[in-house]
Design a protein around this motif. Sequence first.
Motif, PDB file in Angstrom:
ATOM      1  N   UNK A  89      -4.740  17.445 -14.655  1.00  0.00           N
ATOM      2  CA  UNK A  89      -4.102  17.254 -13.351  1.00  0.00           C
ATOM      3  C   UNK A  89      -2.797  16.501 -13.578  1.00  0.00           C
ATOM      4  N   UNK A  90      -1.688  17.126 -13.178  1.00  0.00           N
ATOM      5  CA  UNK A  90      -0.360  16.612 -13.492  1.00  0.00           C
ATOM      6  C   UNK A  90       0.433  16.349 -12.216  1.00  0.00           C
ATOM      7  N   UNK A  91       1.113  15.248 -12.188  1.00  0.00           N
ATOM      8  CA  UNK A  91       2.022  14.934 -11.074  1.00  0.00           C
ATOM      9  C   UNK A  91       3.376  15.568 -11.367  1.00  0.00           C
ATOM     10  N   UNK A  92       3.799  16.461 -10.502  1.00  0.00           N
ATOM     11  CA  UNK A  92       5.077  17.137 -10.665  1.00  0.00           C
ATOM     12  C   UNK A  92       5.996  16.773  -9.503  1.00  0.00           C
ATOM     13  N   UNK A  93       7.271  16.646  -9.814  1.00  0.00           N
ATOM     14  CA  UNK A  93       8.270  16.344  -8.786  1.00  0.00           C
ATOM     15  C   UNK A  93       9.345  17.424  -8.859  1.00  0.00           C
ATOM     16  N   UNK A  94       9.320  18.321  -7.867  1.00  0.00           N
ATOM     17  CA  UNK A  94      10.274  19.424  -7.827  1.00  0.00           C
ATOM     18  C   UNK A  94      11.148  19.275  -6.589  1.00  0.00           C
ATOM     19  N   UNK A  95      12.450  19.078  -6.813  1.00  0.00           N
ATOM     20  CA  UNK A  95      13.411  18.922  -5.713  1.00  0.00           C
ATOM     21  C   UNK A  95      12.977  17.824  -4.749  1.00  0.00           C
ATOM     22  N   UNK A  96      12.436  16.741  -5.308  1.00  0.00           N
ATOM     23  CA  UNK A  96      12.063  15.595  -4.490  1.00  0.00           C
ATOM     24  C   UNK A  96      10.700  15.685  -3.848  1.00  0.00           C
TER      25      UNK A  96
END
Length: 502
Positions: free
Chosen positions: A136-143
């Motif tokens: 399980x990964x925390x991703x930040x795409x375009x805020x």
Amino acid sequence: MAKQGEAEVHPVAAEFIDFLNASPTAFHAVGEAKRQLKQAGYEQISEREDWTLEPGGKYFFTRNHSTIVAFAIGHKYTAGNGFGIVCAHTDSPCLKLKPSSKVTKGGFLEIGVQPYGGGLWHTWFDRDLTVAGRVMVKRNVDGAVSYTHELVTIQEPILRIPTLAIHLDRAVNDGFKVDKQAHLVPVLATAVKAEVNRLAVANDKFTSESNEDVHVDADQKPGQEKNIVEGGDSESMQHHLLLLKLIASKIGCKPEEICDFELQLCDTQPSVIAGIAKEFIFSGRLDNLCMSFCALKALVDATTSEESLQDEPGVRMIALFDHEEVGSASAQGAGSPVMFDALARVTSSLSASDSKVPLEKAIQKSFLVSADMAHSLHPNYMDKHEQNHQPQMHKGLVIKFNANQRYATNAVTSFIFREIGKKNKLPTQEFVVRNDMPCGSTVGPILASGVGIRTVDVGAPQLSMHSIREMCGVDDVVYSHLHFKAFFEDYAEFDKQIKVDC
């Protein structure tokens, strides 16, 4: 192509080897099944959404990404018609990482694991091991922040469970008893090398992308790395930094973006077609990825052509469940409502009324092939088989019987399955466990009793079941695929001839 003098490799067996090598865990097996289904024109649907289905359509859904159900609706289907189903399971005995896996003792970094299922644990010693599973990964795409489920496989050998030298245990050959708490602890590294690596990273001032937010105190003692997942000192760090960094590098994230994972140990030796006559498959996880693969390929092959569903009045379905090895009692196991839910939603989506009658009728017209590997006769332990029931490799699928309903087979269901095989010139065998030995079980009785569907339990014969390295016959993989395909194509018509409750 085989070299001159070598046996030709059957294309189905070659495909199976590829499937095995792509599927180190149940999550990967479902991922590979999804890929093949999409390639065959199946549409992914979600249990969270409304279903809009139509005759001739081909669909699949996953639950927990470790169970998958796929089905193709015949062009002549009407609500209340039956389902022809082959089910199997995606899980195998293994060693899974504990929620806090960090173990440090005797100058070694080790990984805490817990046994899953009933494995032959002595076979896991002195093997080149690695880890695979989901993260399980925390991703930040375009805020925008999202938390994604991502699969990971570390290809290189990074772990080993070493045996004790015979000089320190002279009686080991008289009986090796595994202490699952003390002995099944794989070695990751030595503390010395881990400290060298830590200092190298610190001296490099964490210029690499995966370490840019990590800080090491100059007076920090060996083994006291900062917890890059949650922050804090080494006491709160749940996993070794070396392992977290390697996982992060494989999935393209920072170690601190790893929120959680489900990882298991895997053998790095690839699955192969082997034996002097190229008649065997040597691999882990044959129980039960062999039946999962054969069911999947049979469904795809039985629904690919334009004409394949033209005259089909029913639904052709496969269900590959997780957690069979530990009893199936989970939200994604065969003991959950997933099978009943699938039958109900398909029936209701094509029904003109809200009545439950079409579903009840459909269940009674349906047939389930519960496919789980069977025990081949072992040449060195022939007394372990009942005299008149000794399944052998290369002789077709084994129909399993048990008077106490550890298997769900009865005279009607065995006859139907056997006769479909005879029509297509496919052999079958029969198995009953010795009266003085306990009988195993599988998902067949669970689904038969939970759903009320006619069921036959079958499986391809194999040796070394639940070992880290199992073996089965190439011919039986081919027979299984062809028998399941014939079942999908012939069941609806053959069932019209069966008269029981009339």
